[in-house]
Every structure is written in structure tokens, then in C-alpha cells.
Design a protein around this motif. Structure first.
Motif, short mmCIF file in Angstrom:
data_model
loop_
_atom_site.label_atom_id
_atom_site.label_comp_id
_atom_site.label_asym_id
_atom_site.label_seq_id
_atom_site.Cartn_x
_atom_site.Cartn_y
_atom_site.Cartn_z
N VAL A 1 59.59 52.22 40.52
CA VAL A 1 58.58 52.37 39.47
C VAL A 1 59.09 53.35 38.41
O VAL A 1 58.96 53.11 37.19
N GLY A 2 59.68 54.44 38.85
CA GLY A 2 60.24 55.41 37.90
C GLY A 2 61.37 54.85 37.09
O GLY A 2 61.48 55.11 35.88
N TYR A 3 62.24 54.03 37.71
CA TYR A 3 63.32 53.40 36.98
C TYR A 3 62.75 52.50 35.86
O TYR A 3 63.22 52.53 34.72
N ALA A 4 61.76 51.71 36.24
CA ALA A 4 61.18 50.77 35.27
C ALA A 4 60.50 51.52 34.13
O ALA A 4 60.64 51.13 32.95
N ARG A 5 59.76 52.56 34.44
CA ARG A 5 59.07 53.31 33.39
C ARG A 5 60.05 54.00 32.45
O ARG A 5 59.79 54.09 31.24
N GLU A 6 61.18 54.44 32.98
CA GLU A 6 62.19 55.03 32.11
C GLU A 6 62.79 53.98 31.19
O GLU A 6 63.04 54.24 30.01
N GLU B 1 51.97 47.88 37.76
CA GLU B 1 52.07 49.30 38.10
C GLU B 1 53.14 49.99 37.26
O GLU B 1 52.95 51.12 36.78
N CYS B 2 54.24 49.30 37.05
CA CYS B 2 55.35 49.87 36.27
C CYS B 2 55.01 49.96 34.79
O CYS B 2 55.41 50.91 34.10
N VAL B 3 54.30 48.95 34.29
CA VAL B 3 54.01 48.85 32.85
C VAL B 3 52.50 48.68 32.68
O VAL B 3 51.99 47.57 32.51
N PRO B 4 51.75 49.78 32.75
CA PRO B 4 50.29 49.66 32.66
C PRO B 4 49.78 49.22 31.29
O PRO B 4 48.66 48.70 31.19
N SER C 1 83.15 42.03 23.49
CA SER C 1 83.35 40.57 23.38
C SER C 1 82.36 39.91 22.43
O SER C 1 82.58 38.79 21.98
N GLY C 2 81.24 40.57 22.18
CA GLY C 2 80.22 39.98 21.31
C GLY C 2 79.18 39.14 22.03
O GLY C 2 78.25 38.62 21.41
N VAL C 3 79.30 39.01 23.33
CA VAL C 3 78.37 38.18 24.09
C VAL C 3 77.10 38.97 24.40
O VAL C 3 77.11 40.21 24.47
N LYS C 4 75.98 38.28 24.60
CA LYS C 4 74.77 38.93 25.07
C LYS C 4 74.93 39.29 26.55
O LYS C 4 75.64 38.60 27.29
N ILE C 5 74.29 40.35 26.96
CA ILE C 5 74.40 40.85 28.34
C ILE C 5 73.00 40.95 28.93
O ILE C 5 72.09 41.47 28.29
N VAL C 6 72.85 40.45 30.16
CA VAL C 6 71.58 40.57 30.87
C VAL C 6 71.86 41.20 32.23
O VAL C 6 72.62 40.64 33.03
N ILE C 7 71.27 42.35 32.48
CA ILE C 7 71.51 43.12 33.71
C ILE C 7 70.29 42.98 34.61
O ILE C 7 69.15 43.19 34.17
N ASP C 8 70.51 42.64 35.88
CA ASP C 8 69.37 42.38 36.75
C ASP C 8 68.94 43.62 37.55
O ASP C 8 69.62 44.63 37.60
N HIS C 9 67.75 43.51 38.14
CA HIS C 9 67.24 44.44 39.13
C HIS C 9 67.34 45.91 38.70
O HIS C 9 67.83 46.76 39.45
N LEU C 10 66.90 46.18 37.47
CA LEU C 10 66.81 47.55 36.94
C LEU C 10 68.16 48.23 36.85
O LEU C 10 68.25 49.45 36.71
N GLY C 11 69.23 47.45 36.92
CA GLY C 11 70.57 48.02 36.86
C GLY C 11 71.09 48.51 38.20
O GLY C 11 72.19 49.07 38.26
N ARG C 12 70.36 48.31 39.26
CA ARG C 12 70.76 48.72 40.62
C ARG C 12 71.32 50.15 40.62
O ARG C 12 72.45 50.39 41.07
N PRO C 13 70.54 51.13 40.16
CA PRO C 13 71.09 52.49 40.10
C PRO C 13 71.41 53.07 41.47
O PRO C 13 70.79 52.70 42.47
#
Length: 267
Positions: A202-207, A243-246, A152-164
């Protein structure tokens, strides 16, 4: 300077007398006003914030609009709207400080078909206004909707680390689809909601930092932690980010530079 600014990109404001949708996921029995939000921000050195429309109130966006109008320098907002909303209404809300829409699909028996003309026209209008779409879905549903949003061309913002999906984590189909979407250039992810995922967050964020870099990541508290109230001091969300982003330089970009460009610059 932007490097000194801290922006919280996912907060909620509401009052007890706001009309709830039928069978809401949450039904808070307290108010969290924008005045209370500003007080929390000031107490923690947060310069600006973005209100995320919350699904219990559907497209009753009145209070979010009142909040961003009351604090035009410090607050921006996303809203929930029917895809048939017209361009003129969107333009008026854009002038008031609304910068995107949330798709409140989480918890539905089935995802709506966003390939219909109504949704395609909706996303085109949002793209023309330089707004973003904030899909509110479980991580396993991201592969089902991201291709349409990307096209669609729109910007996308995904919350909460993508809720894997918890068992697969960073190897889940949803997390991998999110990383591919970031690589296409218009997708951002909120380093937020760590308390929802437990120690694995923490691992999700660091990845995410490793693959996407700080130019595609923003931080958020999720204040006032609807459904988990009084369990998490606001400061703990900032401590968790550290902690996630030292790396201090990367963290400063996630806190300030990236969200400033995404939500505030030129608005």
C-alpha cells in the motif's frame, strides 16, 4: 465514457497442453482459458484486459494470439519473442491486437546484454510500431536495464509496483530508478501484485501516486494468480486498489483513462 471503463492490464491465459520451457518457474496443472477470463471480467464489471505473456511458455505465443483474435474489442496482448524476430511478423501480430513484448529475465543466472545490435534493433522495431517493453525482472535489476530501454525510444511498462527490494522499499535503488524513468515521460507502472509484497505494498502504491500521478499508472489483478491460486478472490485486487488510491477521480484514471490510451486507443 473512459471514466466508466475498468481495464485489467495484467492477466494470463493458458492451457495444460501448451509446451513448457525447460525448467519453468511455474508449471500450472490447470487451464485458464480466455473464455474463463471473460467470465471473470464480466462478473466484476471489467470491460477490457491485457494478456501478459508468461515465462513458463517462452515464445509459444499461439494461445495469446488466439485469445486476442477471438476478442478483438476486449483483449490486447503482450508476447515473448526472440530479439531476432522480423518486422513483418511484428506487424502481423500488431494487426491482431498485440501491443508489446515482455522480457522474461527474472530468475536467470545473469541478465542478457541488451546493448547488443540484436536488442537495439529489436527495441527500435518495437518503438516504430508504438509497442511497449515490459521488463520481467526483480526491482534490483531495473537500474541495470532502464537506461538502455530509455535510450531506445520505446515505451516501458513495469509490473507489480516495480518489485522493490523488501528491506529498502521505496528507498531501494530499483524503486528510485523507476521513479526517475517515469519522470522521463515514456514509462508506466502497474499498480498490481500487492499480494506479493505484503502490507508494505500500500505504501509503495501511494508513493507512486504521489510522485507519478494517475497518468502514468495502470491497475492489474494478476489473475489467475499463478503459484498462489485460490488465495486471492479477484474482487480483493479491486478492493486493494481502493485502499491504495482512495481518491475516486485518480482511481478512475488508473482503471480506465490511462490504460485505454496506453493499450487500446488507435488500435
Amino acid at each position: 465514457m473512459t471514466s466508466d471503463i475498468k481495464i485489467d492490464t495484467h492477466v494470463h491465459v493458458f492451457t495444460t497442453d501448451m509446451p513448457l520451457i525447460d525448467n519453468p518457474r511455474h508449471a500450472p496443472t490447470y487451464s485458464f482459458t480466455h473464455e474463463q477470463l471473460i467470465g471473470v471480467m464480466d462478473a466484476h464489471g471489467i470491460e477490457r484486459a491485457v494478456i501478459a505473456a508468461a515465462s513458463p511458455w517462452g515464445d509459444y505465443n499461439d494461445y495469446t494470439l488466439a485469445a486476442v483474435r477471438a476478442q478483438p474489442k476486449r483483449l490486447r496482448g503482450t508476447l515473448i519473442a526472440k530479439p531476432t524476430i522480423d518486422r513483418f511478423a511484428l506487424e502481423a501480430m500488431s494487426r491482431d491486437g498485440i501491443v508489446g513484448v515482455r522480457l522474461p529475465f527474472i530468475g536467470l543466472p545473469a541478465l542478457p546484454d541488451i546493448t547488443t545490435f540484436e536488442y537495439r534493433a529489436y527495441f527500435r522495431r518495437l518503438a516504430d510500431l508504438n509497442w511497449h517493453v515490459h521488463p520481467h525482472v526483480e526491482g534490483e535489476d531495473l537500474p541495470k536495464i532502464l537506461p538502455t530501454l530509455e535510450a531506445s525510444g520505446v515505451k516501458i511498462v513495469i509490473d507489480h509496483l516495480g518489485r522493490p527490494e523488501p528491506k529498502a522499499g521505496v528507498n531501494s535503488a530499483g524503486f528510485k530508478a523507476m521513479l526517475r524513468s517515469i519522470d522521463k515521460g515514456r514509462t508506466f507502472v502497474k499498480v498490481s501484485g500487492g499480494y506479493r509484497h505484503g502490507p508494505e505494498a500500500v505504501g509503495y502504491a501511494r508513493e507512486l501516486v504521489r510522485v507519478a500521478g494517475p497518468e502514468r499508472l495502470v491497475w492489474a489483478s494478476d489473475c489467475p494468480f499463478v503459484g498462489r491460486e485460490n488465495e486471492f478472490p479477484y474482487q480483493s485486487t479491486l478492493d486493494w486498489l481502493a485502499e491504495c488510491v482512495p481518491d475516486a477521480a485518480a482511481r478512475a484514471r488508473i482503471l480506465g483513462e490511462t490504460p485505454m490510451k496506453l493499450y487500446f486507443d488507435g488500435r
